[in-house]
Design an enzyme around this catalytic site. Structure first.
Site, PDB file in Angstrom:
ATOM      1  N   CYS A 268       0.821  -1.209   0.000  1.00 14.29           N
ATOM      2  CA  CYS A 268       0.000   0.000   0.000  1.00 14.29           C
ATOM      3  C   CYS A 268       0.862   1.271   0.000  1.00 14.29           C
ATOM      4  O   CYS A 268       1.465   1.582  -1.012  1.00 14.29           O
ATOM      5  CB  CYS A 268      -0.981  -0.028   1.167  1.00 14.29           C
ATOM      6  N   ASN A 310      -7.426  -0.528   0.357  1.00 10.20           N
ATOM      7  CA  ASN A 310      -7.639   0.707   1.112  1.00 10.20           C
ATOM      8  C   ASN A 310      -6.601   1.740   0.694  1.00 10.20           C
ATOM      9  O   ASN A 310      -5.545   1.849   1.294  1.00 10.20           O
ATOM     10  CB  ASN A 310      -7.536   0.449   2.623  1.00 10.20           C
ATOM     11  N   HIS A 351      -4.113  -5.333  -0.077  1.00  7.31           N
ATOM     12  CA  HIS A 351      -3.731  -5.856   1.235  1.00  7.31           C
ATOM     13  C   HIS A 351      -3.839  -7.379   1.260  1.00  7.31           C
ATOM     14  O   HIS A 351      -4.921  -7.920   1.509  1.00  7.31           O
ATOM     15  CB  HIS A 351      -4.620  -5.247   2.323  1.00  7.31           C
ATOM     16  N   GLU A 353      -2.998  -9.440   3.437  1.00  2.19           N
ATOM     17  CA  GLU A 353      -3.353  -9.981   4.755  1.00  2.19           C
ATOM     18  C   GLU A 353      -4.854  -9.937   4.987  1.00  2.19           C
ATOM     19  O   GLU A 353      -5.357 -10.530   5.944  1.00  2.19           O
ATOM     20  CB  GLU A 353      -2.632  -9.214   5.857  1.00  2.19           C
TER      21      GLU A 353
END
Length: 372
Positions: A268, A310, A351, A353
Site C-alpha cells: 500500500c 484501502n 492488502h 493480509e
C-alpha cells in the site's frame, strides 16, 4: 443520540445522529464496500485523517473485542453508517462500537442515507468535510472547513508510527482455537512502521520471518548497518495514511536502501513510496479503492484474486519502464503489484493480509520470504 451536522466542501449540508465521541472534526470522506470487519477498518491506521462511509447498512451488530484490533487505537476521524446497533450479540463481544469510538475520540454518525453519500463521492470524488455535534450553522461549518489543513498537507505517519522498536511475537490467528499460532521463524526483517496493521505482522511471521517493528524516524544508515552486520535479511515498508508525495524524508531513505540492493517488500503506502523513490510520482484516484471485493489479476499465473483494498493513490503506468507488473486491478486496470528489474524489490497496492476480506493473496508473504 445527539444531533450532528455534516458539511462537505462541495457545499452539501446534512443532518444525522451521533453515537460516538462528541465535538468537531475535519477530514477527507471516503466510502468502504466491505461487508464485514468494521472494527478492523476503524482501527486501521491508514484511515487517519479520514471519515469512512460504510456501504454495508448494518454496523455494530457483533460489537468489538481486543483480538480484532488492527492497532492500539482507532485512527479515523469518524465513521458514517446507515443503521447502528448499540446492543450487539456475539460471544466474542467485549464492548459496543460506540464505546470504542468514544475511547479514542472518533465521531460516530448514523441515521443518514449512506447510499446518497456514496453516489456523491463516486460522481465528485473523495472530498474534505467537517462533522460537528457543537456547530450546526452552514456558514460556521464552512468557515471551520476552509480554515483547516487538507489531508494532503498533513504528515499523519508521524502520529501513527510506533515511538519505540519492538519484536512482533504473534503469527496467524487460528479461527478454530481462537488463538494465535506459535511463530516459527528462520529469517529476520525490519518493518518500517508508517501505520502498520497487526495482521500484516502476523502474516509476515507466519511466512517464517522474525519481525522487528521500528519507528518511521529510523535512518537509512541504521538499517544498512544492521544488514551489513547480518542482523537482518530484509526490509518491509508498511501501509499508512495520507499522501505519499509529501513524505520527502522517506523518499530519500528508501532510495538509499534500494541503492544497497537490500531485499524490500512494500504494501500500500510502502508500494507507493517505492515508486516515488524510483522517480515515478503517484497520482490520486477519483474516490480510491476501499473494500474487500476488488478483483485483481495475477499477470504471472493468470489467476484472478478477490482482494482487500484501502488507498486513494496509485503508481503511474510509466513505471513499467523499470519494473514488471505482477498484478492488475480488473475494475480500472490500475497497477496492483510490481517486481523491480534492477533490485530485489517487490510491492503490492492491495492488502494480501485482508482482515477484513478474502485471503486469496496471502501467498505474497511467502514470496517475500523466498526472496530473502
Amino acid at each position: 443520540m445527539t444531533k450532528i451536522s455534516l458539511y462537505f466542501e462541495n457545499g452539501l449540508l446534512l443532518e444525522a445522529k451521533s453515537f460516538g465521541a462528541e465535538g468537531t472534526s475535519v477530514g477527507e470522506i471516503v466510502f468502504n464496500t466491505s461487508l464485514t470487519g468494521y472494527q478492523e477498518i476503524v482501527t486501521d491506521p491508514s484511515y487517519a485523517g479520514q471519515f469512512v462511509t460504510f456501504t454495508m447498512p448494518e454496523i455494530g451488530n457483533v460489537g468489538c473485542n481486543a483480538q480484532d484490533m488492527e492497532s492500539k487505537a482507532a485512527h479515523c476521524k469518524g465513521i458514517i453508517v446507515r443503521s447502528y446497533q448499540e446492543r450487539p450479540s456475539n460471544f466474542r463481544c467485549e464492548e459496543p462500537l460506540s464505546a470504542l469510538l468514544k475511547k479514542h475520540n472518533v465521531l460516530g454518525i448514523t441515521e443518514i442515507d449512506t447510499r446518497f453519500i456514496t453516489k456523491v463521492l463516486r460522481e465528485e470524488g473523495a472530498m474534505m468535510m467537517v462533522a460537528s455535534t457543537e456547530i450546526h450553522e452552514k456558514e460556521a461549518l464552512k468557515k471551520v472547513l476552509e480554515s483547516s489543513p487538507r489531508i494532503e498537507e498533513i504528515n499523519y505517519i508521524e502520529q501513527v508510527s510506533t515511538k519505540e522498536s519492538y519484536v512482533h511475537k504473534e503469527a496467524r490467528y487460528n479461527a478454530d482455537t481462537f488463538s494465535y499460532e506459535t511463530p516459527k521463524t528462520t529469517k529476520k526483517i525490519i518493518a518500517l512502521d508508517f501505520g502498520i496493521k497487526r495482521n500484516i505482522l502476523n502474516e509476515l511471521t507466519h511466512a517464517g520471518m522474525e519481525v522487528t517493528v521500528v519507528p518511521n524516524s529510523i535512518s537509512a544508515e541504521e538499517i544498512i548497518a544492521k544488514v551489513d552486520a547480518k542482523e537482518i535479511d530484509g526490509v518491509f515498508l508498511s501501509n499508512g495514511p495520507g499522501d505519499p508525495i509529501i513524505l520527502k524524508e522517506e523518499h530519500e531513505k528508501i532510495k538509499k536502501l534500494i541503492a544497497r540492493k537490500i531485499p524490500i517488500f512494500g504494501i500500500c503506502l510502502g508500494h507507493q513510496l517505492l515508486s516515488i523513490a524510483h522517480g515515478y510520482d503517484t497520482f490520486k484516484l477519483q474516490f480510491g479503492h476501499h473494500g474487500g471485493n476488488h478483483p485483481v489479476k495475477n499477470t504471472v499465473t493468470g489467476t484472478v484474486e478477490i482482494t482487500a483494498q484501502n488507498h486513494n493513490y496509485n503508481v503511474p503506468d510509466t513505471i513499467r519502464e523499470i519494473a514488471t507488473v505482477t498484478h492488475v486491478n480488473l475494475f480500472d486496470n490500475t497497477i496492483e503489484g510490481l517486481k523491480y528489474n534492477d533490485s530485489p524489490t517487490m510491492s503490492v497496492q492491495h492488502h494480501p493480509e485482508a482482515s477484513p476480506g478474502p485471503h486469496e493473496s496471502a501467498y505474497i508473504f511467502g514470496e517475500f520470504a523466498k526472496m530473502l
